[in-house]
Design a protein around this motif. Structure first.
Motif, PDB file in Angstrom:
ATOM      1  N   ALA A 260       0.853  -1.197   0.000  1.00 14.78           N
ATOM      2  CA  ALA A 260       0.000   0.000   0.000  1.00 14.78           C
ATOM      3  C   ALA A 260       0.884   1.241   0.000  1.00 14.78           C
ATOM      4  O   ALA A 260       1.981   1.223   0.567  1.00 14.78           O
ATOM      5  CB  ALA A 260      -0.890   0.001   1.236  1.00 14.78           C
ATOM      6  N   ARG A 261       0.401   2.273  -0.689  1.00 16.39           N
ATOM      7  CA  ARG A 261       1.113   3.547  -0.680  1.00 16.39           C
ATOM      8  C   ARG A 261       0.137   4.610  -0.188  1.00 16.39           C
ATOM      9  O   ARG A 261      -0.998   4.656  -0.642  1.00 16.39           O
ATOM     10  CB  ARG A 261       1.589   3.916  -2.085  1.00 16.39           C
ATOM     11  CG  ARG A 261       2.525   2.910  -2.722  1.00 16.39           C
ATOM     12  CD  ARG A 261       2.821   3.301  -4.156  1.00 16.39           C
ATOM     13  NE  ARG A 261       3.651   2.300  -4.831  1.00 16.39           N
ATOM     14  CZ  ARG A 261       3.161   1.208  -5.428  1.00 16.39           C
ATOM     15  NH1 ARG A 261       1.855   0.989  -5.416  1.00 16.39           N
ATOM     16  NH2 ARG A 261       3.967   0.352  -6.018  1.00 16.39           N
ATOM     17  N   VAL A 262       0.586   5.415   0.732  1.00 13.29           N
ATOM     18  CA  VAL A 262      -0.260   6.477   1.259  1.00 13.29           C
ATOM     19  C   VAL A 262       0.423   7.803   0.958  1.00 13.29           C
ATOM     20  O   VAL A 262       1.602   7.972   1.254  1.00 13.29           O
ATOM     21  CB  VAL A 262      -0.461   6.347   2.793  1.00 13.29           C
ATOM     22  CG1 VAL A 262      -1.479   7.354   3.295  1.00 13.29           C
ATOM     23  CG2 VAL A 262      -0.868   4.930   3.161  1.00 13.29           C
ATOM     24  N   GLY A 263      -0.310   8.724   0.366  1.00 12.58           N
ATOM     25  CA  GLY A 263       0.274  10.026   0.043  1.00 12.58           C
ATOM     26  C   GLY A 263      -0.421  11.133   0.808  1.00 12.58           C
ATOM     27  O   GLY A 263      -1.142  10.897   1.773  1.00 12.58           O
ATOM     28  N   GLY A 264      -0.191  12.340   0.369  1.00  8.17           N
ATOM     29  CA  GLY A 264      -0.926  13.476   0.938  1.00  8.17           C
ATOM     30  C   GLY A 264      -0.380  14.011   2.235  1.00  8.17           C
ATOM     31  O   GLY A 264      -1.066  14.766   2.928  1.00  8.17           O
ATOM     32  N   PHE A 265       0.832  13.637   2.594  1.00  9.77           N
ATOM     33  CA  PHE A 265       1.402  14.198   3.814  1.00  9.77           C
ATOM     34  C   PHE A 265       1.930  15.610   3.522  1.00  9.77           C
ATOM     35  O   PHE A 265       2.335  15.906   2.396  1.00  9.77           O
ATOM     36  CB  PHE A 265       2.543  13.323   4.328  1.00  9.77           C
ATOM     37  CG  PHE A 265       2.084  11.975   4.803  1.00  9.77           C
ATOM     38  CD1 PHE A 265       1.706  11.789   6.126  1.00  9.77           C
ATOM     39  CD2 PHE A 265       2.008  10.906   3.929  1.00  9.77           C
ATOM     40  CE1 PHE A 265       1.266  10.548   6.568  1.00  9.77           C
ATOM     41  CE2 PHE A 265       1.573   9.660   4.357  1.00  9.77           C
ATOM     42  CZ  PHE A 265       1.197   9.482   5.674  1.00  9.77           C
ATOM     43  N   ALA A 266       1.939  16.447   4.541  1.00 15.10           N
ATOM     44  CA  ALA A 266       2.353  17.839   4.356  1.00 15.10           C
ATOM     45  C   ALA A 266       3.830  17.945   4.012  1.00 15.10           C
ATOM     46  O   ALA A 266       4.247  18.812   3.251  1.00 15.10           O
ATOM     47  CB  ALA A 266       2.056  18.638   5.619  1.00 15.10           C
ATOM     48  N   ASP A 267       4.633  17.059   4.571  1.00 18.10           N
ATOM     49  CA  ASP A 267       6.081  17.147   4.385  1.00 18.10           C
ATOM     50  C   ASP A 267       6.662  15.766   4.662  1.00 18.10           C
ATOM     51  O   ASP A 267       5.988  14.763   4.435  1.00 18.10           O
ATOM     52  CB  ASP A 267       6.648  18.208   5.340  1.00 18.10           C
ATOM     53  CG  ASP A 267       7.982  18.760   4.890  1.00 18.10           C
ATOM     54  OD1 ASP A 267       9.003  18.169   5.263  1.00 18.10           O
ATOM     55  OD2 ASP A 267       8.013  19.766   4.151  1.00 18.10           O
ATOM     56  N   LYS A 268       7.898  15.718   5.170  1.00 22.50           N
ATOM     57  CA  LYS A 268       8.517  14.429   5.464  1.00 22.50           C
ATOM     58  C   LYS A 268       7.716  13.642   6.496  1.00 22.50           C
ATOM     59  O   LYS A 268       7.227  14.232   7.465  1.00 22.50           O
ATOM     60  CB  LYS A 268       9.897  14.661   6.075  1.00 22.50           C
ATOM     61  CG  LYS A 268      10.916  15.203   5.115  1.00 22.50           C
ATOM     62  CD  LYS A 268      12.176  15.499   5.908  1.00 22.50           C
ATOM     63  CE  LYS A 268      13.039  16.476   5.175  1.00 22.50           C
ATOM     64  NZ  LYS A 268      14.049  17.081   6.045  1.00 22.50           N
ATOM     65  N   VAL A 269       7.659  12.333   6.310  1.00 19.74           N
ATOM     66  CA  VAL A 269       7.121  11.461   7.354  1.00 19.74           C
ATOM     67  C   VAL A 269       8.335  11.061   8.195  1.00 19.74           C
ATOM     68  O   VAL A 269       9.087  10.161   7.834  1.00 19.74           O
ATOM     69  CB  VAL A 269       6.409  10.236   6.745  1.00 19.74           C
ATOM     70  CG1 VAL A 269       5.948   9.285   7.841  1.00 19.74           C
ATOM     71  CG2 VAL A 269       5.236  10.687   5.886  1.00 19.74           C
ATOM     72  N   THR A 270       8.546  11.788   9.281  1.00 17.42           N
ATOM     73  CA  THR A 270       9.776  11.631  10.055  1.00 17.42           C
ATOM     74  C   THR A 270       9.738  10.454  11.020  1.00 17.42           C
ATOM     75  O   THR A 270      10.774  10.028  11.513  1.00 17.42           O
ATOM     76  CB  THR A 270      10.053  12.892  10.887  1.00 17.42           C
ATOM     77  OG1 THR A 270       8.885  13.129  11.676  1.00 17.42           O
ATOM     78  CG2 THR A 270      10.320  14.094  10.012  1.00 17.42           C
ATOM     79  N   LEU A 281      -1.141   2.079  12.931  1.00 19.90           N
ATOM     80  CA  LEU A 281       0.168   2.578  12.558  1.00 19.90           C
ATOM     81  C   LEU A 281       0.070   4.105  12.634  1.00 19.90           C
ATOM     82  O   LEU A 281      -0.859   4.690  12.069  1.00 19.90           O
ATOM     83  CB  LEU A 281       0.426   2.112  11.136  1.00 19.90           C
ATOM     84  CG  LEU A 281       1.516   2.730  10.319  1.00 19.90           C
ATOM     85  CD1 LEU A 281       2.850   2.258  10.838  1.00 19.90           C
ATOM     86  CD2 LEU A 281       1.368   2.293   8.870  1.00 19.90           C
ATOM     87  N   GLY A 282       0.988   4.718  13.344  1.00 16.77           N
ATOM     88  CA  GLY A 282       0.956   6.174  13.458  1.00 16.77           C
ATOM     89  C   GLY A 282       2.115   6.795  12.706  1.00 16.77           C
ATOM     90  O   GLY A 282       3.184   6.182  12.594  1.00 16.77           O
ATOM     91  N   THR A 283       1.913   7.987  12.174  1.00 14.24           N
ATOM     92  CA  THR A 283       3.007   8.693  11.505  1.00 14.24           C
ATOM     93  C   THR A 283       3.142  10.097  12.082  1.00 14.24           C
ATOM     94  O   THR A 283       2.163  10.712  12.492  1.00 14.24           O
ATOM     95  CB  THR A 283       2.755   8.849   9.987  1.00 14.24           C
ATOM     96  OG1 THR A 283       1.597   9.674   9.787  1.00 14.24           O
ATOM     97  CG2 THR A 283       2.565   7.517   9.312  1.00 14.24           C
ATOM     98  N   GLY A 284       4.368  10.581  12.086  1.00  8.13           N
ATOM     99  CA  GLY A 284       4.621  11.947  12.529  1.00  8.13           C
ATOM    100  C   GLY A 284       5.364  12.695  11.448  1.00  8.13           C
ATOM    101  O   GLY A 284       6.083  12.093  10.650  1.00  8.13           O
ATOM    102  N   GLY A 285       5.198  14.014  11.416  1.00  8.35           N
ATOM    103  CA  GLY A 285       5.894  14.814  10.420  1.00  8.35           C
ATOM    104  C   GLY A 285       5.407  16.250  10.432  1.00  8.35           C
ATOM    105  O   GLY A 285       5.088  16.802  11.478  1.00  8.35           O
ATOM    106  N   GLY A 286       5.319  16.832   9.243  1.00  3.47           N
ATOM    107  CA  GLY A 286       4.882  18.219   9.148  1.00  3.47           C
ATOM    108  C   GLY A 286       6.025  19.115   8.733  1.00  3.47           C
ATOM    109  O   GLY A 286       7.191  18.824   8.993  1.00  3.47           O
ATOM    110  N   ALA A 287       5.689  20.217   8.065  1.00  9.50           N
ATOM    111  CA  ALA A 287       6.709  21.138   7.580  1.00  9.50           C
ATOM    112  C   ALA A 287       7.267  21.953   8.744  1.00  9.50           C
ATOM    113  O   ALA A 287       6.540  22.285   9.675  1.00  9.50           O
ATOM    114  CB  ALA A 287       6.112  22.068   6.534  1.00  9.50           C
TER     115      ALA A 287
END
Ligand code: HEC
Length: 500
Positions: A260-270, A281-287
């Motif tokens: 699976a591919r998930v897009g639409g994040f604001a910036d890097k998925v850090t 599953l949690g992701t963090g990031g942001g510009a």
């Protein structure tokens, strides 16, 4: 107490005290100053940054610390006011009637921000006053986001920003630039002289996304277009999640291909992290300097929940509590925060509490297996352990000489690992504050660390592009691993990577 009674009481008290020193008000009103401005105050440029810095912690989204009663995330919402005082919060043209101004000026109670927080400066307060007196006008500027062009990273930029040891301890996935390489444990039997068996780690394969194209339409021959910033295995070891600029990929680890591919994040998925049961599953990031981004997905990559405006800057780390009910996050805004996840899809997580004490970016966070303590590490070189229930810091753990970039709890133990810019990895004990072990041997900035659940295998990722695998029990370096195409040229012929 109504204001007139308070005043009367104060007058009486003052009278009784005439012979003695007058008692000082602990929180005197903040004076305003003449700003001597020629241009009118502009909300976007002058006011929003103040609110962002001093109010957003408690007054944003449905995660607000005042229970969502007053959301200050946009101009419209600021003007609408809170549940209690509504339009009396900002009365255009009349700062003296506006609760927002009066509470910030500490002329009325409750004062804002509350006494535990840093108050507005005279200048900030004066700007707020002037903005209201000039009619509390809407912003005329919009924050323009820089347009980002994604390009393949230059060939020489190949840091190992992320590593993940598989739950069975027999495989390690490591990023290198925009690639993900997989290495496997190999045990050489004891030699004839009766020496001990030897452990080695050998290159197994590279994960390639066949659909991946560079901006000019060529096959990218990589896992992501940009640098791979984060990696995590699902608890069953069947899926590897990888985060990069604006995207997340879930790999079928056995087949070595994207599931699976998930897009639409604001910036890097850090940062990526799984819940202990593997369901989320949690992701963090942001510009940088914009809203931090925290999203929660189901194991198959479907959006489940998110934290709205939870951090005012990039989020660098996150971890589910052992029971999966809470999510701890941390970021460039120096905060560690905890959120309660709803069991229902589509509902934003609710703010529970925040932990303040790091003086620089907080880079990593994790829970002790009993869920009672939280450990965090930061660019201030500190590792900190917090009592979750009490919301207090238990201890500061010093040792790293440079920023502490990543934190990883070892299985279901109170021990955790940290990686640092000082080129070392350390193992600590959250229960007693001890520095258990050190893992030296890297020549440069270490970005990432991971371990097998039993702690026997420790892996780290370094700026020099090398994955280092350690014996977690002794601290000895077992292997400095590179993919075949990066190995320094040797005399003997190179072995071809195993085809899958
Ligand atoms: C640490 C948390 C915190 C911070 C920071 C904070 N507030 Fe508050 N705020 C609260 C709480 C809690 C309430 C509810 C208190 C009440 O109304 O009795 C509140 C209420 C308010 C209200 C009243 C809304 C209504 O309609 O009743 C205003 C206005 C307000 N805050 C403005 C601000 C401003 C402006 C800032 C920043 C300069 C700020 N606050 C910073 C916690 C905070």
């Amino acid at each position: 107490m109504p204001r007139f009674i308070a005043l009367a009481a104060a007058a009486l008290a003052a009278h009784a005290l005439t012979a003695q020193e007058p008692k000082k008000d602990e929180f005197p009103p903040i004076p305003t100053v003449d700003l001597k401005r020629s241009a009118p105050v502009e909300y976007g440029a002058d006011i929003a940054p103040i609110f962002e810095k001093k109010c957003f912690v408690c007054h944003t989204g449905n995660v607000a610390a005042d229970n969502g009663k007053y959301d200050m995330s946009t101009y419209e919402k600021v003007m609408k006011g809170g549940a209690k005082r509504g339009a009396k919060v900002v009365v255009p043209g009349k700062s003296g009637d506006s609760f927002l101004f009066l509470s910030c000026a500490r002329q009325v109670k409750p004062m804002m921000p509350p006494k535990t927080e840093e108050p507005l400066t005279s200048r900030e307060l004066s700007l707020v006053k002037l903005w209201i007196d000039e009619g509390a006008k809407a912003p005329t500027t919009v924050r323009v986001k820089e347009k980002v062009v994604v390009n393949l990273p230059p060939a020489l930029v190949k840091p190992v920003r992320a590593v993940a040891v598989a739950p069975d301890g027999k495989t390690v996935a490591a990023s290198r630039g925009n690639q993900i390489h997989v290495f496997e444990a190999k045990t050489e039997p004891a030699d004839k002289k009766g020496g001990p068996e030897k452990k080695d780690w050998v290159f197994a394969r590279t994960l390639l996304d066949p659909q991946l194209k560079t901006p000019d339409g060529k096959a990218a021959k990589a896992a992501h277009v940009s640098l791979v910033e984060s990696l995590a295995f699902s608890p069953d070891g069947k899926t590897l999640a990888s985060g990069s600029f604006q995207e997340l990929t879930l790999w079928d680890f056995e087949k070595g291909e994207p599931r699976a591919r998930v897009g639409g994040f604001a910036d890097k998925v850090t940062a990526v992290a799984y819940s202990a049961d593997g369901k989320y599953l949690g992701t963090g990031g942001g510009a940088p300097t914009e809203d931090g981004e925290v999203r929660v997905f189901t194991a198959d990559g479907k959006p489940f929940s998110e934290v709205k405006s939870g951090h005012s800057d990039t989020v660098f780390g996150l971890a589910f509590s052992p029971d999966g009910k809470l999510l701890a996050t941390c970021g460039a805004d120096k905060f560690v925060k905890v959120w309660e996840l709803s069991a229902e899809a589509g509902k934003a997580a609710k703010f529970v509490k925040s932990f303040e004490g790091h003086t620089h970016h907080v880079m990593g966070v994790g829970w002790t297996p009993d869920g009672k303590k939280i450990a965090s590490c930061g660019a201030d070189n500190f590792v900190k352990v917090w009592d979750y229930e009490k919301g207090e810091k238990l201890r500061d753990m010093q040792g790293h000489q440079k920023q502490v970039t990543n934190l990883f709890f070892v299985g279901k133990t109170p021990q955790f690992l940290t990686a640092s810019g000082d080129a070392t990895v350390r193992m600590w004990n959250a229960d007693n504050g001890g520095n258990v072990r050190q893992f030296p041997g890297a020549p440069d900035f270490v970005y990432a660390v991971s371990a097998s659940p039993d702690g026997a295998v420790v892996a780290s990722g370094c700026e020099d592009g090398v994955l280092r695998v350690y014996n977690g029990t002794s601290g000895a370096l077992v292997k400095a691993a590179l993919p075949p195409d990066a190995e320094p040229k040797k005399d003997e012929p190179k072995t071809e990577p195993k085809k899958k």
